[in-house]
Design a protein around this motif. Structure first.
Motif, PDB file in Angstrom:
ATOM      1  N   GLY A   1       0.815  -1.209   0.000  1.00  0.00           N
ATOM      2  CA  GLY A   1       0.000   0.000   0.000  1.00  0.00           C
ATOM      3  C   GLY A   1       0.847   1.256   0.000  1.00  0.00           C
ATOM      4  N   GLU A   2       1.916   1.254   0.798  1.00  0.00           N
ATOM      5  CA  GLU A   2       2.821   2.402   0.835  1.00  0.00           C
ATOM      6  C   GLU A   2       3.524   2.584  -0.507  1.00  0.00           C
ATOM      7  OE1 GLU A   2       5.319   1.495   4.102  1.00  0.00           O
ATOM      8  OE2 GLU A   2       3.779   1.874   5.622  1.00  0.00           O
ATOM      9  N   LEU A   3       3.886   1.476  -1.136  1.00  0.00           N
ATOM     10  CA  LEU A   3       4.537   1.551  -2.441  1.00  0.00           C
ATOM     11  C   LEU A   3       3.612   2.171  -3.483  1.00  0.00           C
ATOM     12  CD1 LEU A   3       6.345  -1.915  -2.682  1.00  0.00           C
ATOM     13  CD2 LEU A   3       7.425   0.321  -2.483  1.00  0.00           C
ATOM     14  N   LEU A   4       2.367   1.720  -3.501  1.00  0.00           N
ATOM     15  CA  LEU A   4       1.414   2.246  -4.472  1.00  0.00           C
ATOM     16  C   LEU A   4       1.231   3.746  -4.315  1.00  0.00           C
ATOM     17  CD1 LEU A   4      -1.249  -0.599  -4.378  1.00  0.00           C
ATOM     18  CD2 LEU A   4      -0.133   0.237  -6.447  1.00  0.00           C
ATOM     19  N   LEU A   5       1.140   4.192  -3.075  1.00  0.00           N
ATOM     20  CA  LEU A   5       0.913   5.607  -2.825  1.00  0.00           C
ATOM     21  C   LEU A   5       2.145   6.445  -3.144  1.00  0.00           C
ATOM     22  CD1 LEU A   5      -1.285   7.522  -1.835  1.00  0.00           C
ATOM     23  CD2 LEU A   5      -0.375   7.263   0.490  1.00  0.00           C
ATOM     24  N   SER A   6       3.327   5.862  -3.028  1.00  0.00           N
ATOM     25  CA  SER A   6       4.560   6.618  -3.250  1.00  0.00           C
ATOM     26  C   SER A   6       4.877   6.817  -4.730  1.00  0.00           C
ATOM     27  CB  SER A   6       5.739   5.902  -2.581  1.00  0.00           C
ATOM     28  OG  SER A   6       6.037   4.684  -3.244  1.00  0.00           O
TER      29      SER A   6
ATOM     30  N   VAL B   1      -6.401 -11.806   3.266  1.00  0.00           N
ATOM     31  CA  VAL B   1      -5.532 -10.790   2.673  1.00  0.00           C
ATOM     32  C   VAL B   1      -6.120 -10.290   1.360  1.00  0.00           C
ATOM     33  CG1 VAL B   1      -3.276 -10.366   1.639  1.00  0.00           C
ATOM     34  CG2 VAL B   1      -3.428 -11.632   3.761  1.00  0.00           C
ATOM     35  N   GLN B   2      -6.600 -11.197   0.541  1.00  0.00           N
ATOM     36  CA  GLN B   2      -7.167 -10.807  -0.754  1.00  0.00           C
ATOM     37  C   GLN B   2      -8.406  -9.943  -0.585  1.00  0.00           C
ATOM     38  OE1 GLN B   2      -7.662 -14.645  -2.592  1.00  0.00           O
ATOM     39  NE2 GLN B   2      -5.479 -14.885  -3.013  1.00  0.00           N
ATOM     40  N   SER B   3      -9.207 -10.225   0.444  1.00  0.00           N
ATOM     41  CA  SER B   3     -10.412  -9.427   0.661  1.00  0.00           C
ATOM     42  C   SER B   3     -10.066  -8.003   1.065  1.00  0.00           C
ATOM     43  CB  SER B   3     -11.290 -10.083   1.728  1.00  0.00           C
ATOM     44  OG  SER B   3     -10.718  -9.968   3.021  1.00  0.00           O
ATOM     45  N   VAL B   4      -8.921  -7.827   1.721  1.00  0.00           N
ATOM     46  CA  VAL B   4      -8.478  -6.489   2.113  1.00  0.00           C
ATOM     47  C   VAL B   4      -7.804  -5.773   0.942  1.00  0.00           C
ATOM     48  CG1 VAL B   4      -6.889  -5.227   3.614  1.00  0.00           C
ATOM     49  CG2 VAL B   4      -8.252  -7.075   4.554  1.00  0.00           C
ATOM     50  N   PHE B   5      -7.059  -6.520   0.141  1.00  0.00           N
ATOM     51  CA  PHE B   5      -6.295  -5.916  -0.944  1.00  0.00           C
ATOM     52  C   PHE B   5      -7.163  -5.567  -2.144  1.00  0.00           C
ATOM     53  CE2 PHE B   5      -3.095  -5.886  -4.392  1.00  0.00           C
ATOM     54  CZ  PHE B   5      -2.191  -5.000  -3.823  1.00  0.00           C
ATOM     55  N   ALA B   6      -8.277  -6.283  -2.328  1.00  0.00           N
ATOM     56  CA  ALA B   6      -9.117  -6.076  -3.506  1.00  0.00           C
ATOM     57  C   ALA B   6      -9.568  -4.628  -3.677  1.00  0.00           C
ATOM     58  CB  ALA B   6     -10.322  -7.010  -3.466  1.00  0.00           C
TER      59      ALA B   6
ATOM     60  N   VAL C   1      -6.813  -2.478  -5.191  1.00  0.00           N
ATOM     61  CA  VAL C   1      -6.578  -2.693  -6.620  1.00  0.00           C
ATOM     62  C   VAL C   1      -7.484  -1.781  -7.439  1.00  0.00           C
ATOM     63  CG1 VAL C   1      -6.836  -4.357  -8.497  1.00  0.00           C
ATOM     64  CG2 VAL C   1      -5.760  -5.067  -6.352  1.00  0.00           C
ATOM     65  N   GLU C   2      -8.777  -1.749  -7.082  1.00  0.00           N
ATOM     66  CA  GLU C   2      -9.720  -0.923  -7.832  1.00  0.00           C
ATOM     67  C   GLU C   2      -9.490   0.569  -7.583  1.00  0.00           C
ATOM     68  OE1 GLU C   2     -13.791  -2.080  -7.399  1.00  0.00           O
ATOM     69  OE2 GLU C   2     -13.302  -4.224  -7.380  1.00  0.00           O
ATOM     70  N   HIS C   3      -8.894   0.905  -6.451  1.00  0.00           N
ATOM     71  CA  HIS C   3      -8.615   2.305  -6.138  1.00  0.00           C
ATOM     72  C   HIS C   3      -7.506   2.852  -7.035  1.00  0.00           C
ATOM     73  CE1 HIS C   3      -8.336   5.869  -3.558  1.00  0.00           C
ATOM     74  NE2 HIS C   3      -7.024   5.721  -3.566  1.00  0.00           N
ATOM     75  N   TYR C   4      -6.495   2.031  -7.316  1.00  0.00           N
ATOM     76  CA  TYR C   4      -5.318   2.503  -8.051  1.00  0.00           C
ATOM     77  C   TYR C   4      -5.334   2.161  -9.535  1.00  0.00           C
ATOM     78  CZ  TYR C   4      -3.000   3.629  -3.640  1.00  0.00           C
ATOM     79  OH  TYR C   4      -2.662   4.184  -2.425  1.00  0.00           O
TER      80      TYR C   4
ATOM     81  N   LEU D   1      -8.974  -7.529 -13.298  1.00  0.00           N
ATOM     82  CA  LEU D   1      -7.960  -6.810 -12.516  1.00  0.00           C
ATOM     83  C   LEU D   1      -7.523  -7.642 -11.318  1.00  0.00           C
ATOM     84  CD1 LEU D   1      -9.239  -3.103 -12.345  1.00  0.00           C
ATOM     85  CD2 LEU D   1      -7.554  -4.078 -13.900  1.00  0.00           C
ATOM     86  N   HIS D   2      -8.490  -8.158 -10.583  1.00  0.00           N
ATOM     87  CA  HIS D   2      -8.165  -8.946  -9.399  1.00  0.00           C
ATOM     88  C   HIS D   2      -7.419 -10.219  -9.779  1.00  0.00           C
ATOM     89  CE1 HIS D   2     -10.419  -6.196  -6.981  1.00  0.00           C
ATOM     90  NE2 HIS D   2     -11.537  -6.417  -7.644  1.00  0.00           N
TER      91      HIS D   2
END
Length: 230
Positions: A85-90, A142-147, A150-153, A168-169
């Motif tokens: 998550g930090e990587l995506l935002l950076s 983990v997948q339920s939290v990460f999903a 994915v759609e946000h970014y 995408l998922h």
């Protein structure tokens, strides 16, 4: 002569704080032991020594090795989610976000010694049905939290009308499998350039059917809580 200033009393930690600290030490020692010594050599006795805690404390928190290993696996998966998550935002450049994400995920998460702990658990689960079942449930959480992230970014590439959110998922699940597999075999490859070529190829292929959303500068909505254990 002025009186000496009173020494402030050291605040005592609550029982819950002491319990959390003990648990953290055991989890950290477990992950380090898995990464450095492997699953078979990571015995409860060796982990207790590495953590610097008593055997009684270990038994209080984790009555057996499997309970400790599973909690360590969940702790590692939580860390991985936060790091990604930090990587995506950076990564601010939308045009290059996918490539940079794949490279950064490899460099900062999947190729690290700590992630070797997870691959040790995966290999052990091939011969341990209970461990496999437990890891399967943790991956689902983990997948339920990460999903949502994915759609946000990211979004489907409009040039390919058949691409959907489900695609995408699926692509990010493929990415996870790809990086885990690479983590178990990278030491057999001739050099880093070969690893980098594989990373770049996946990003190019995925870039045909997905793209980064424009103008995303905030993190995705935070889950109310990490999904409960089943």
């Amino acid at each position: 002569m002025s009186a000496a200033s009173p020494v402030p009393k050291k605040l005592r930690r609550t029982q819950a704080e002491r319990s959390d600290s003990m648990r953290s030490r055991l989890l950290e020692a477990t992950l380090q032991s898995l990464a450095e010594d492997g699953y078979a050599a990571s015995t409860l006795s060796s982990i207790v020594r590495r953590a610097g805690v008593s055997r009684g404390a270990q038994v209080h928190h984790y009555p057996n090795k499997q309970a400790l290993m599973l909690d360590a696996a969940e702790d590692l998966l939580r860390r991985t989610y936060r790091q990604l998550g930090e990587l995506l935002l950076s990564i601010g450049d939308e045009d290059d976000r996918l490539t940079r994400l794949v490279e950064a995920a490899w460099d900062q998460v999947f190729s690290t010694p700590l992630f070797h702990a997870y691959t040790e658990l995966l290999v052990a689960s091939l011969r341990d049905d209970n461990l496999a079942d437990a890891l399967r449930e943790r991956l689902k959480r983990v997948q339920s939290v990460f999903a949502p992230a994915v759609e946000h970014y990211f979004e489907p590439n409009p040039k390919l009308g058949g691409t959907s959110k489900a695609d995408l998922h699926a692509l990010f699940q493929q990415l996870s499998c790809f990086l885990v597999g690479l983590a178990t075999q990278a030491h057999l490859m001739k050099d880093r350039a070969q690893v980098q070529a594989h990373l770049a190829l996946w990003a190019r292929q995925a870039g045909l059917v997905m793209k980064a959303r424009k103008g995303v500068r905030l993190p995705p909505p935070r889950p109310e809580a990490w999904p409960r254990k089943s």
